[in-house]
Design a protein around this motif. Structure first.
Motif, PDB file in Angstrom:
ATOM      1  N   ARG A  59     -32.953 -23.844 130.982  1.00  0.00           N
ATOM      2  CA  ARG A  59     -33.670 -23.631 132.239  1.00  0.00           C
ATOM      3  C   ARG A  59     -34.859 -24.584 132.320  1.00  0.00           C
ATOM      4  N   ASN A  60     -35.320 -24.815 133.536  1.00  0.00           N
ATOM      5  CA  ASN A  60     -36.427 -25.746 133.817  1.00  0.00           C
ATOM      6  C   ASN A  60     -36.101 -27.186 133.397  1.00  0.00           C
ATOM      7  N   GLN A  61     -34.816 -27.492 133.287  1.00  0.00           N
ATOM      8  CA  GLN A  61     -34.372 -28.854 132.990  1.00  0.00           C
ATOM      9  C   GLN A  61     -33.396 -29.305 134.095  1.00  0.00           C
ATOM     10  N   ASP A  62     -33.333 -30.626 134.296  1.00  0.00           N
ATOM     11  CA  ASP A  62     -32.419 -31.144 135.323  1.00  0.00           C
ATOM     12  C   ASP A  62     -30.969 -30.821 134.966  1.00  0.00           C
ATOM     13  N   LEU A  63     -30.257 -30.321 135.958  1.00  0.00           N
ATOM     14  CA  LEU A  63     -28.834 -29.994 135.829  1.00  0.00           C
ATOM     15  C   LEU A  63     -28.105 -30.696 136.972  1.00  0.00           C
ATOM     16  N   THR A  64     -27.170 -31.568 136.639  1.00  0.00           N
ATOM     17  CA  THR A  64     -26.479 -32.354 137.658  1.00  0.00           C
ATOM     18  C   THR A  64     -25.076 -31.815 137.896  1.00  0.00           C
ATOM     19  N   LEU A  65     -24.795 -31.564 139.168  1.00  0.00           N
ATOM     20  CA  LEU A  65     -23.460 -31.183 139.607  1.00  0.00           C
ATOM     21  C   LEU A  65     -22.753 -32.431 140.134  1.00  0.00           C
ATOM     22  N   ASN A  66     -21.537 -32.625 139.737  1.00  0.00           N
ATOM     23  CA  ASN A  66     -20.715 -33.716 140.257  1.00  0.00           C
ATOM     24  C   ASN A  66     -19.465 -33.111 140.883  1.00  0.00           C
ATOM     25  N   GLY A  67     -19.039 -33.696 141.989  1.00  0.00           N
ATOM     26  CA  GLY A  67     -17.872 -33.133 142.638  1.00  0.00           C
ATOM     27  C   GLY A  67     -17.146 -34.150 143.485  1.00  0.00           C
ATOM     28  N   LYS A  68     -16.060 -33.681 144.095  1.00  0.00           N
ATOM     29  CA  LYS A  68     -15.261 -34.568 144.926  1.00  0.00           C
ATOM     30  C   LYS A  68     -14.525 -33.762 145.987  1.00  0.00           C
ATOM     31  N   LEU A  69     -14.521 -34.323 147.206  1.00  0.00           N
ATOM     32  CA  LEU A  69     -13.670 -33.814 148.275  1.00  0.00           C
ATOM     33  C   LEU A  69     -12.356 -34.589 148.238  1.00  0.00           C
ATOM     34  N   VAL A  70     -11.257 -33.882 148.378  1.00  0.00           N
ATOM     35  CA  VAL A  70      -9.943 -34.521 148.346  1.00  0.00           C
ATOM     36  C   VAL A  70      -9.178 -34.136 149.605  1.00  0.00           C
ATOM     37  N   ALA A  71      -8.674 -35.157 150.313  1.00  0.00           N
ATOM     38  CA  ALA A  71      -7.894 -34.941 151.533  1.00  0.00           C
ATOM     39  C   ALA A  71      -6.973 -36.134 151.733  1.00  0.00           C
ATOM     40  N   PRO A  72      -5.943 -36.005 152.543  1.00  0.00           N
ATOM     41  CA  PRO A  72      -5.046 -37.143 152.771  1.00  0.00           C
ATOM     42  C   PRO A  72      -5.713 -38.314 153.472  1.00  0.00           C
ATOM     43  N   VAL A  73      -6.816 -38.076 154.177  1.00  0.00           N
ATOM     44  CA  VAL A  73      -7.525 -39.152 154.873  1.00  0.00           C
ATOM     45  C   VAL A  73      -8.960 -39.207 154.375  1.00  0.00           C
ATOM     46  N   PRO A 119      -5.053 -34.782 163.419  1.00  0.00           N
ATOM     47  CA  PRO A 119      -5.016 -33.374 163.005  1.00  0.00           C
ATOM     48  C   PRO A 119      -6.073 -33.079 161.945  1.00  0.00           C
ATOM     49  N   GLN A 120      -6.509 -31.821 161.908  1.00  0.00           N
ATOM     50  CA  GLN A 120      -7.359 -31.388 160.798  1.00  0.00           C
ATOM     51  C   GLN A 120      -6.480 -31.227 159.565  1.00  0.00           C
ATOM     52  N   VAL A 121      -6.834 -31.910 158.502  1.00  0.00           N
ATOM     53  CA  VAL A 121      -6.032 -31.850 157.286  1.00  0.00           C
ATOM     54  C   VAL A 121      -6.696 -30.947 156.267  1.00  0.00           C
ATOM     55  N   ASP A 122      -5.883 -30.359 155.401  1.00  0.00           N
ATOM     56  CA  ASP A 122      -6.412 -29.515 154.328  1.00  0.00           C
ATOM     57  C   ASP A 122      -7.308 -30.336 153.417  1.00  0.00           C
ATOM     58  N   THR A 123      -8.420 -29.735 153.029  1.00  0.00           N
ATOM     59  CA  THR A 123      -9.398 -30.401 152.172  1.00  0.00           C
ATOM     60  C   THR A 123      -9.734 -29.488 151.005  1.00  0.00           C
ATOM     61  N   THR A 124      -9.890 -30.045 149.828  1.00  0.00           N
ATOM     62  CA  THR A 124     -10.300 -29.262 148.663  1.00  0.00           C
ATOM     63  C   THR A 124     -11.607 -29.811 148.104  1.00  0.00           C
ATOM     64  N   VAL A 125     -12.370 -28.927 147.473  1.00  0.00           N
ATOM     65  CA  VAL A 125     -13.638 -29.303 146.844  1.00  0.00           C
ATOM     66  C   VAL A 125     -13.570 -28.934 145.369  1.00  0.00           C
ATOM     67  N   THR A 126     -13.796 -29.901 144.500  1.00  0.00           N
ATOM     68  CA  THR A 126     -13.924 -29.619 143.066  1.00  0.00           C
ATOM     69  C   THR A 126     -15.370 -29.871 142.658  1.00  0.00           C
ATOM     70  N   VAL A 127     -15.885 -29.007 141.783  1.00  0.00           N
ATOM     71  CA  VAL A 127     -17.267 -29.118 141.314  1.00  0.00           C
ATOM     72  C   VAL A 127     -17.267 -29.056 139.790  1.00  0.00           C
ATOM     73  N   ARG A 128     -17.984 -29.987 139.158  1.00  0.00           N
ATOM     74  CA  ARG A 128     -18.089 -30.022 137.703  1.00  0.00           C
ATOM     75  C   ARG A 128     -19.555 -29.918 137.293  1.00  0.00           C
ATOM     76  N   ALA A 129     -19.775 -29.201 136.192  1.00  0.00           N
ATOM     77  CA  ALA A 129     -21.124 -29.059 135.651  1.00  0.00           C
ATOM     78  C   ALA A 129     -21.006 -28.691 134.176  1.00  0.00           C
ATOM     79  N   PRO A 130     -22.071 -28.899 133.385  1.00  0.00           N
ATOM     80  CA  PRO A 130     -22.009 -28.475 131.980  1.00  0.00           C
ATOM     81  C   PRO A 130     -21.784 -26.970 131.873  1.00  0.00           C
ATOM     82  N   ALA A 131     -21.131 -26.553 130.799  1.00  0.00           N
ATOM     83  CA  ALA A 131     -20.909 -25.118 130.608  1.00  0.00           C
ATOM     84  C   ALA A 131     -22.222 -24.377 130.451  1.00  0.00           C
ATOM     85  N   SER A 132     -23.229 -25.057 129.857  1.00  0.00           N
ATOM     86  CA  SER A 132     -24.548 -24.446 129.700  1.00  0.00           C
ATOM     87  C   SER A 132     -25.617 -25.514 129.839  1.00  0.00           C
TER      88      SER A 132
END
Length: 458
Positions: A371-385, A355-368
């Motif tokens: 500009r013109n500097q590297d900004l890294t996003l980190n995240g995670k997919l969460v599902a039962p499988v 079956p297709q299971v529900d999946t969630t996406v969380t994304v984290r990044a600095p509050a500020s």
């Protein structure tokens, strides 16, 4: 409201893009049920290379071959007392325990012809011939009975110029022919469990030396014991073994290191089958008339995220799962289940699509971030499988949230545990919104997540 509208447009855009590419949107395939031309069943193996399913028919002296939809490809006769089956690691050979011939047959999975037969030296028949097979330590291991009250382990070594059979191992452990389980990720671990008797015996062996060296033993395992063991399966890393006993009325797990208790999976009356997918998802089946027949569990979680209940042919009959009647396709896309209708005693092969299971996406990044500097996003997919190799997410950037339109700036690879990261170098000042989209697959539903970062001066 703007964020919701953006996400809805992005999802529609993704669906349209997939359709234009000829891929279509992901939908769950319908489950199927096909009647089988056999009247007995004991074991099953799934051949991904040829997309075939092999089912042993011990009282019909045959091995039935179907395709992934359950349609019969061939019935291989002359296999006396075909009981347990095991597939070689390259999927070229199916090995079959022939209880009533006291032998192990080798069947070519491409031609579907028997190519060799090896005498196990055990004798033949109900209390002699081999009944269960597993590939471990570079050998073919088999369980057999030495008489009406004792069982043992044997091995068949095909690595040399002549086949070598070794018998009479584990003599002090089993009161009947044991079930066997092994996993390719830990090929030197073999688990055996007694199939006869009221209280089961469970043992773990190291077979790296060519002999079955016992690492742990336990009789009547579990807090409520284990009566009439029906099936067992190892997790992919061989760290845990899950067993199905007619009683207690749940599936239980044990650590293979010492066979200590390691949790339970809540099912119902008369557990009789268990199979573990390559990602660790557990399919647990029962022989109960009033409850779901098959339950799906994430590894280590006692709550099922999906169940199946097999419909009967009439209100007066039941359609029940057979003992040891579950097997996964190696890619985890579907489960094969053998059932019997009580009205006609006919067997069927159920093809249960994951079956297709529900999946969630969380994304984290600095509050500020400047500009013109590297900004890294980190995240995670969460599902039962878990997530397979090659899964990706797309990253969209919206420089002006009030504008309501964004630009896809790249993609990121999703690791097996669902994590991902992406580095951007924003140039516009102000509130910048990043949205991560996961388009889903046959087992996971579409999902997205967003985060907003205040981009400041250099």
């Amino acid at each position: 409201m703007r964020t919701r509208q953006f996400a809805e447009r992005a999802a529609l855009s993704a669906a349209l893009s997939l359709s234009l590419l000829g891929l279509g949107t992901t939908t769950a395939a319908a489950d199927t049920s096909t009647s089988l031309p056999i009247s007995s069943y004991r074991d099953m193996a799934v051949d991904a290379a040829h997309q075939q399913v092999f089912l042993s028919d011990p009282f019909g002296d045959s091995v039935l071959v179907t395709d992934y939809t359950g349609q019969v490809v061939k019935q291989i006769g002359g296999e006396a007392g075909a009981w347990g089956v095991a597939l070689s690691s390259d999927s070229r050979t199916l090995y079959v325990a022939l209880r009533d011939a006291g032998a192990i047959a080798a069947i070519d999975t491409a031609t579907l012809q028997e190519t060799a037969r090896y005498d196990t030296g055990t004798g033949a028949g109900a209390y002699a011939g081999p009944t269960s097979l597993a590939l471990a330590g570079g050998k073919i291991w088999f369980g057999y009975s030495t008489d009406t009250w004792h069982g043992a382990l044997g091995s068949l070594d095909l690595s040399g110029p002549q086949p070598v059979v070794t018998r009479d191992q584990g003599l002090d452990t089993f009161r009947g022919a044991p079930h066997l389980a092994a996993t390719p990720q830990d090929p030197d671990t073999l688990v055996a469990a007694e199939s006869d008797g009221n209280a089961a015996s469970l043992a773990v062996y190291d077979v790296s030396t060519g002999r079955a060296d016992a690492q742990a033993r336990r009789v009547d395992p579990g807090p409520d014991g284990c009566a009439s063991l029906q099936d067992l399966a190892l997790t992919p890393d061989a760290a845990r073994v899950v067993v199905a006993c007619a009683s207690p009325y749940y599936h239980q797990a044990f650590r293979t290191a010492d066979l200590s208790d390691d949790g339970r999976y809540t099912t119902s009356h008369y557990p009789n089958s268990v199979a573990v997918a390559p990602d660790g998802t557990i399919a647990a089946g029962i022989n109960g008339a009033s409850s779901p027949d098959v339950y799906l569990f994430p590894q280590g979680d006692s709550t099922a995220f999906h169940t199946w209940d097999f419909p009967a042919s009439s209100p007066y009959t039941t359609n029940t799962l057979q003992s040891g009647g579950l097997a996964w396709a190696p890619d985890g896309s579907r489960i094969f289940a053998v059932t019997e209708d009580s009205g006609s005693s006919s067997l069927s092969l159920q093809v249960l699509n994951h079956p297709q299971v529900d999946t969630t996406v969380t994304v984290r990044a600095p509050a500020s971030s400047p500009r013109n500097q590297d900004l890294t996003l980190n995240g995670k997919l969460v599902a039962p499988v878990g997530f397979g190799t090659g899964s990706t997410v797309d990253i969209w950037r919206l420089d002006d949230p009030l504008a309501g339109e964004g630009t896809m700036i790249g993609s990121a690879t999703v690791a097996a545990d669902g994590t991902f990261s992406y580095t951007d170098r924003p140039r516009a000042k102000g509130a910048v919104q990043y949205t991560v989209q996961y388009y889903g697959d046959a087992r996971h539903a579409y999902a997205y997540g967003s985060v907003t970062v205040d981009i400041t001066s250099d």
